[in-house]
Design a protein around this motif. Structure first.
Motif, PDB file in Angstrom:
ATOM      1  N   GLY A 162       9.436   7.618  -1.928  1.00  0.00           N
ATOM      2  CA  GLY A 162       8.744   8.796  -1.582  1.00  0.00           C
ATOM      3  C   GLY A 162       8.164   9.432  -2.981  1.00  0.00           C
ATOM      4  N   ASN A 163       8.525   8.789  -4.084  1.00  0.00           N
ATOM      5  CA  ASN A 163       8.068   9.274  -5.501  1.00  0.00           C
ATOM      6  C   ASN A 163       6.878   8.575  -5.957  1.00  0.00           C
ATOM      7  N   GLU A 164       5.819   9.467  -6.412  1.00  0.00           N
ATOM      8  CA  GLU A 164       4.721   9.046  -7.016  1.00  0.00           C
ATOM      9  C   GLU A 164       3.642   8.391  -5.934  1.00  0.00           C
ATOM     10  N   GLY A 165       3.885   8.755  -4.605  1.00  0.00           N
ATOM     11  CA  GLY A 165       3.061   8.293  -3.632  1.00  0.00           C
ATOM     12  C   GLY A 165       3.600   6.783  -3.194  1.00  0.00           C
ATOM     13  N   ALA A 166       2.849   6.354  -1.969  1.00  0.00           N
ATOM     14  CA  ALA A 166       3.504   5.082  -1.496  1.00  0.00           C
ATOM     15  C   ALA A 166       3.246   3.884  -2.318  1.00  0.00           C
ATOM     16  N   PRO A 167       4.065   3.168  -2.223  1.00  0.00           N
ATOM     17  CA  PRO A 167       3.937   1.913  -3.280  1.00  0.00           C
ATOM     18  C   PRO A 167       2.725   0.800  -2.618  1.00  0.00           C
ATOM     19  N   PRO A 168       2.312   0.094  -3.181  1.00  0.00           N
ATOM     20  CA  PRO A 168       1.080  -0.833  -2.983  1.00  0.00           C
ATOM     21  C   PRO A 168       1.515  -1.679  -1.589  1.00  0.00           C
ATOM     22  N   ALA A 169       0.343  -1.960  -0.923  1.00  0.00           N
ATOM     23  CA  ALA A 169       0.767  -2.991   0.235  1.00  0.00           C
ATOM     24  C   ALA A 169       1.608  -4.125   0.026  1.00  0.00           C
ATOM     25  N   THR A 170       1.281  -4.903  -1.354  1.00  0.00           N
ATOM     26  CA  THR A 170       2.221  -5.931  -1.678  1.00  0.00           C
ATOM     27  C   THR A 170       3.592  -5.544  -1.485  1.00  0.00           C
ATOM     28  N   GLU A 171       3.881  -4.624  -2.384  1.00  0.00           N
ATOM     29  CA  GLU A 171       5.270  -4.076  -2.409  1.00  0.00           C
ATOM     30  C   GLU A 171       5.787  -3.475  -0.904  1.00  0.00           C
ATOM     31  N   ARG A 172       5.087  -2.962  -0.059  1.00  0.00           N
ATOM     32  CA  ARG A 172       5.734  -2.761   1.042  1.00  0.00           C
ATOM     33  C   ARG A 172       5.728  -3.983   1.933  1.00  0.00           C
TER      34      ARG A 172
END
Length: 130
Positions: free
Chosen positions: A105-115
């Motif tokens: 939840g910190n600094e917005g959503a992680p990039p798609a690759t990390e998700r």
């Protein structure tokens, strides 16, 4: 850290990151890369830090050649695990979920690759747990 090695300082972690990337390196190699990545420091400062890290057991030193080569004594993965384990215990009262929720939840959503990596890890955990 939960290893027998002392916890590296922030400055020592920066040098360990360089050694993890470059592999066994001379002081000159480490100094040049540290200067490129971070800030200008004296060569003698880099040398002294590596000597202190060697005395602490954080790096190993190969003295077989004129220019000594230093290498990390512990892997990046083991160091990260120890730091995260300590963080979970000290700051999140042992709750991995709270750490993950804070991180996601910190600094917005992680990039798609990390998700995608996170989904794969969760799926693998689901398969392997009873």
């Amino acid at each position: 850290m939960k290893t027998d090695l002392p916890r590296p300082t922030e400055a020592e972690v920066e040098l360990l990151k360089i050694l993890w990337t470059l592999g066994p390196s001379t002081v000159r190699d480490v100094h040049d890369e540290h200067t490129r990545r971070a800030r200008q420091t004296a060569y003698t400062t880099t040398l002294k830090m590596l000597q202190v890290m060697h005395a602490k057991g954080l790096v190993i030193r190969d003295e077989s050649q004129r220019a000594h080569r230093f290498a990390a004594a512990v892997s990046r993965d083991a160091t990260e695990r120890a730091f995260v384990g300590d963080l979970i215990t000290r700051l999140f009262d042992g709750s991995r979920a709270r750490l993950v929720l804070q991180a996601l939840g910190n600094e917005g959503a992680p990039p798609a690759t990390e998700r995608d990596e996170i989904r794969q890890l969760l799926a693998a955990m689901e398969k392997s747990s009873p």
